[in-house]
Design an enzyme around this catalytic site. Structure first.
Site, PDB file in Angstrom:
ATOM      1  N   GLU A   1      -2.132  -9.099   4.394  1.00 28.53           N
ATOM      2  CA  GLU A   1      -2.097  -9.536   5.792  1.00 28.53           C
ATOM      3  C   GLU A   1      -3.476  -9.701   6.417  1.00 28.53           C
ATOM      4  OE1 GLU A   1      -1.557  -4.974   5.949  1.00 28.53           O
ATOM      5  OE2 GLU A   1      -1.131  -6.650   4.597  1.00 28.53           O
TER       6      GLU A   1
ATOM      7  N   HIS B   1      -3.770  -5.274   0.714  1.00 30.07           N
ATOM      8  CA  HIS B   1      -3.235  -5.744   2.002  1.00 30.07           C
ATOM      9  C   HIS B   1      -3.329  -7.268   2.104  1.00 30.07           C
ATOM     10  CE1 HIS B   1      -2.663  -1.869   4.109  1.00 30.07           C
ATOM     11  NE2 HIS B   1      -3.624  -1.452   3.297  1.00 30.07           N
TER      12      HIS B   1
ATOM     13  N   CYS C   1       0.829  -1.209   0.000  1.00 29.06           N
ATOM     14  CA  CYS C   1       0.000   0.000   0.000  1.00 29.06           C
ATOM     15  C   CYS C   1       0.870   1.268   0.000  1.00 29.06           C
ATOM     16  CB  CYS C   1      -0.985  -0.027   1.173  1.00 29.06           C
ATOM     17  SG  CYS C   1      -2.389   1.092   0.940  1.00 29.06           S
TER      18      CYS C   1
END
Length: 509
Positions: free
Chosen positions: A169, A167, A79
């Protein structure tokens, strides 16, 4: 030397989540503020740049020094990290036409890319950004796109440097862990050998070397962190460890004796100190949360210090500090301005002139539990819900006195034992009861009552950073409410807290 991945933090709410995902792959990683990069030695196998609430278009946007990193070790920008790598080397980042937040799908994937190898075409990813990369520098090649984001992922030619706009994660990126595995295992070459058993072996050897024949004193709380820290230290130095468990009068019902009994067969040298009267006398009439914490902290220091001084030649203070506490103290923005007063050993090192040993300061909460399992600690201790250091003081909203403590202990005991009886205890991350500073009208038999209200709280979570309220069965709540009102004198109304974190917190104070 332990190999590791270095995560540079730009203040993203997801930074700790990146670390957790990397560690799920049995790869050790550390989070460092972007402006406090330590030396990049041979132990650093790769670097990840986190997201950020900032924009690369801001005048004072975070700028890391990547001189010793970019092009020298594998690098992944997520990002903001991806936008920084594009914007700083000749690309362009503009405000998005519409803020891109939520689920998206990768409609183009270069399946020959090492980073995206094995991902499914159309795989779901999670976007959270207000800027878009509209032009890439020379030698940057697109390897992934969504319908609305052309530069969804890129690779720099002749470098193991990558950027992704989404993202990986977060759970909403369904193949995010596979992408991270591609980076840390395939690209960085990490061996995936950082396991609970290897942590125990390495930590015990390090503690032996660090402490030698020195004596250590540690404050036990009966919780997971202090117990695991104590067992690790005991494995390293044996009888040179003394543990002190202070009853501040604000523990759960009968907890002081239960905790002492649970340690009896573990070989630990535990000293129990019954100091409830000292704490409760000082708290009488105090209602402001921070004043409660300060009163408890002051008395804990005095009681612990007096008990520790009975042990000769102590040189170290053991603490169950875990990694989120360490990250908070060195975060990009510095320690939070409104941090709550430390509830147990804050101030002790200075007062006692002791050195600190923190065997768990590299671990997240769930990792502490896994290390505890590797140490074969009683599962009943490892499965205990987190309990606030100030104890029931911060669950008694408003004024504290002995009668209100008694009421809350009785209600809490019915609630927690009920969760265990119904097989719900292990489905809940943390549960507790709040005694409210209001009374309500009720009817018992033919009599009108005007008594206290209690709020039951139960949440599901991984580490307490975020939490959702537990959807406990209505039948269970009805039974527990009935038991509380019938069995606890002074309570005539029970409510259930259905707030999530954020915006609410788990505790009420």
């Amino acid at each position: 030397m332990q190999e590791k991945i270095l995560i540079l933090d730009f203040g993203s709410q997801y930074t700790q989540l990146i670390a957790r995902r990397v560690r799920e792959l049995n790869v050790y990683c550390e989070i460092h503020p972007y402006n406090k990069i330590s030396d990049i030695d041979s132990s650093v196998k790769g670097v990840i740049l986190s997201g950020s609430p900032c924009s690369v278009r801001d005048e004072d946007h975070p700028v890391p020094d990547l001189t010793s990193i970019k092009g020298k070790v594998p690098l992944l920008g997520i990002c903001y990290g991806a936008q920084f790598l594009a914007n700083s080397y000749g690309g362009e980042v503009h405000p998005s036409k519409h803020r891109e937040y939520g689920r998206a799908n990768l409609e183009y994937i270069n399946l020959e890319s090492k980073l995206l190898k094995g991902l499914t075409m159309g795989t779901q990813v999670w976007m959270s950004h207000g800027d878009t990369i509209v032009k890439l520098p020379e030698a940057y090649h697109i390897i992934g796109s969504t319908k609305d984001v052309k530069v969804g992922a890129y690779h720099i030619e002749n470098e193991e440097t990558y950027g992704i706009q989404f993202h990986p994660e977060v759970y909403h990126s369904t193949e995010g862990l596979k992408l991270l595995k591609n980076f840390v295992v395939e690209i960085c070459g990490c061996k995936q050998d950082w396991t609970p058993a290897s942590f125990v072996e390495t930590t015990v050897e390090e503690l032996k070397a660090k402490l030698g024949d020195d004596k250590v004193v540690l404050g036990l709380s009966g919780g997971v962190d202090s117990t695991v820290a104590a067992v690790l230290l005991h494995k390293a130095i044996g009888k040179n460890l003394s543990c002190i468990f202070v009853d501040n009068g604000l523990l759960r019902k009968n907890e002081f004796q239960k905790v002492l009994d649970s340690y009896e067969h573990m070989g630990l040298n535990v000293i129990g100190v019954n100091a409830g009267d000292i704490f409760l006398n000082d708290l009488e009439g105090i209602s402001e949360p921070e004043a409660k914490r300060k009163s408890i902290g002051k008395n804990f220091i005095e009681v612990f210090d007096a008990e520790a001084h009975k042990i000769q030649d102590v040189k170290w203070l053991g603490q169950g500090t875990i990694y989120p506490d360490v990250i908070e103290s060195v975060s990009v923005k510095g320690p939070s301005a409104t941090i709550k007063s430390h509830h147990n050993v804050g101030g002790l090192p200075e007062r006692m002139k002791l050195k600190i040993v923190e065997p768990l300061n590299l671990l997240f909460k769930d990792e502490v539990r896994r290390v505890g399992m590797a140490l074969e600690i009683d599962p009943n201790i490892l499965s205990r819900h987190p309990f606030p250091g100030p104890g029931l003081a911060i669950r008694i909203i408003g004024e504290i006195n002995r009668e209100r403590v008694r009421i809350l202990q009785d209600v809490d005991d019915i609630y927690i034992e009920g969760l265990k009886e119904y097989g719900l205890y292990n489905d809940v991350w943390q549960a507790g009861v709040m005694l409210l500073p209001v009374k309500s009208v009720g009817v018992m038999g033919d009599e009108r009552t005007y008594e206290s209200v209690v709020a039951l709280r139960a949440v599901t979570s991984t580490d307490g950073m975020t939490a959702d309220w537990s959807h406990l069965p209505y039948e269970f709540l009805a039974t527990i409410s009935n038991r509380i009102i019938n069995q606890v004198k002074g309570v005539n109304r029970v409510v259930y807290d259905i707030s999530s974190k954020p915006p609410a917190t788990i505790e009420w104070e």
